[in-house]
Design an enzyme around this catalytic site. Structure first.
Site, short mmCIF file in Angstrom:
data_model
loop_
_atom_site.label_atom_id
_atom_site.label_comp_id
_atom_site.label_asym_id
_atom_site.label_seq_id
_atom_site.Cartn_x
_atom_site.Cartn_y
_atom_site.Cartn_z
N ASN A 9 0.59 -1.00 0.00
CA ASN A 9 -0.25 -0.10 0.06
C ASN A 9 0.86 1.27 0.00
OD1 ASN A 9 -1.59 2.04 0.29
ND2 ASN A 9 -2.34 1.34 2.55
N TRP A 10 1.17 1.77 -1.16
CA TRP A 10 1.94 2.95 -1.40
C TRP A 10 1.40 4.26 -0.62
CZ3 TRP A 10 4.00 2.67 -6.90
CH2 TRP A 10 4.62 1.53 -7.32
N LYS A 11 0.19 4.13 -0.40
CA LYS A 11 -0.45 5.70 0.34
C LYS A 11 -0.25 6.67 -0.62
CE LYS A 11 -0.12 3.21 4.82
NZ LYS A 11 0.05 3.50 6.34
N HIS A 95 -9.64 1.38 4.93
CA HIS A 95 -8.35 1.68 5.48
C HIS A 95 -8.42 2.55 6.54
CE1 HIS A 95 -4.00 2.67 6.52
NE2 HIS A 95 -3.73 1.64 5.84
N GLU A 97 -6.78 4.84 7.73
CA GLU A 97 -6.67 6.39 7.40
C GLU A 97 -7.70 7.18 6.75
OE1 GLU A 97 -2.75 5.53 5.43
OE2 GLU A 97 -1.81 5.04 7.16
N GLU A 167 -5.29 -4.72 10.79
CA GLU A 167 -4.24 -3.55 10.87
C GLU A 167 -4.58 -2.77 12.08
OE1 GLU A 167 -2.42 -2.78 6.92
OE2 GLU A 167 -3.82 -1.18 7.29
N GLY A 173 2.63 2.51 10.59
CA GLY A 173 3.54 3.56 10.60
C GLY A 173 4.22 4.16 12.00
N SER A 213 3.48 -1.88 10.33
CA SER A 213 5.06 -1.97 10.68
C SER A 213 5.63 -3.25 10.17
CB SER A 213 5.39 -1.61 12.02
OG SER A 213 4.81 -0.29 12.50
N GLY A 234 2.93 -1.00 4.52
CA GLY A 234 2.82 0.41 4.15
C GLY A 234 4.30 0.82 3.66
N GLY A 235 5.08 1.53 4.74
CA GLY A 235 6.33 2.39 4.44
C GLY A 235 7.24 1.27 3.72
#
Ligand code: 13P
Length: 252
Positions: A9-11, A95, A97, A167, A173, A213, A234-235
């Site tokens: 997930n590149w956000k 998600h 976010e 999640e 993150g 994470s 993610g990151g």
């Protein structure tokens, strides 16, 4: 047998040029794939560029959101019809976010899940608790309710194609991941919820991922859990080396 899925997930990261560079690098580094299905979920603006690069490869394309109507006067929104047209296979829905910053409700998530299925997209439904909810002992009930509401009115033939990502919000993150055992426990509970909603057989077919994470150094701990079928990253999905390390977790 559920095939493991590792989705990036590149956000809201990567211009089209950066997206191309990342995918080209990953096509090389992941050439000797190990049976894991890999999906890239770039921002809307890079979907077309990534679609071109993954066409004819085993890599799948996913979007990060959709709107539930097919078309209409909905400025700024993108429909399932449009995502399918671009070559998407997956779409992330609900998600945390989006729930947190854009006020997405369980009812809206349910409409989005149905819209995804209508267009042959496979939803990656995200569920998970905040730290306060965890500390108040609400995790189990919350996650169960999120799954039930997201799937309200979804028939079994469609539901068996959903992917669920557990999640925990406090792990996203933050560098503070859940333990494998705890994530395995909650994913097991999600499978029980699916078994009660549909059947144990159907629940046994659905892939449940962990997200929060995930890194090359902890992916094995999650993949060792029998109830966890992959990861939503993610990151660490933004970097060739770290995403490669995650996908190839079981190779030396
Ligand atoms: P991080 O891997 O950066 O914690 O993000 C997880 C996530 O939100 C994936 O959807």
């Amino acid at each position: 047998m559920r095939r493991p899925l590792i989705a990036g997930n590149w956000k809201m990261f990567k211009t089209t040029g950066e997206a191309r560079a990342l995918v080209n690098g990953l096509k090389e580094s992941l050439a000797g794939n190990n049976g894991v299905e890999v999906a890239f979920c770039p921002p809307f603006t890079a979907l077309a560029a990534v679609a071109e690069l993954v066409a004819g490869t085993p890599f799948q394309l996913g979007a990060q959101n959709l709107f539930w109507e097919d078309e209409g006067a909905y400025t700024g929104e993108i429909s399932g019809l449009m995502l399918k047209d671009l070559g998407c296979c997956y779409v992330i829905i609900g998600h945390s976010e989006r729930r947190q910053y854009f006020g997405e409700t369980d009812e809206q998530v349910n409409k989005k899940v149905k819209a995804a299925f209508k267009h042959g997209l496979e939803p990656i439904l995200c569920v998970g608790e905040t730290l306060a909810q965890r500390e108040a002992g609400e995790t189990e009930q919350l996650v169960k309710t999120q799954v039930e509401k997201a799937l309200a009115g979804v028939p079994a033939e469609a539901a068996q194609r959903i992917v669920i990502a557990y999640e925990p919000i406090w792990a996203i993150g933050t560098g503070r991941s859940s333990s494998g055992a705890d994530a395995g426990r909650v994913t097991g509970l999600i499978r029980q919820t699916l078994a009660a909603l549909y059947s144990p057989e159907l629940a046994g077919k659905i892939r449940i991922l962990y997200g929060g994470s995930v890194k090359p150094g902890n992916i094995e701990e999650f993949m060792a859990e029998p109830e966890i079928d992959g990861a939503l990253v993610g990151g660490a999905s933004l970097d060739i080396n770290s995403f490669t390390g995650i996908v190839l977790y079981n190779t030396d």
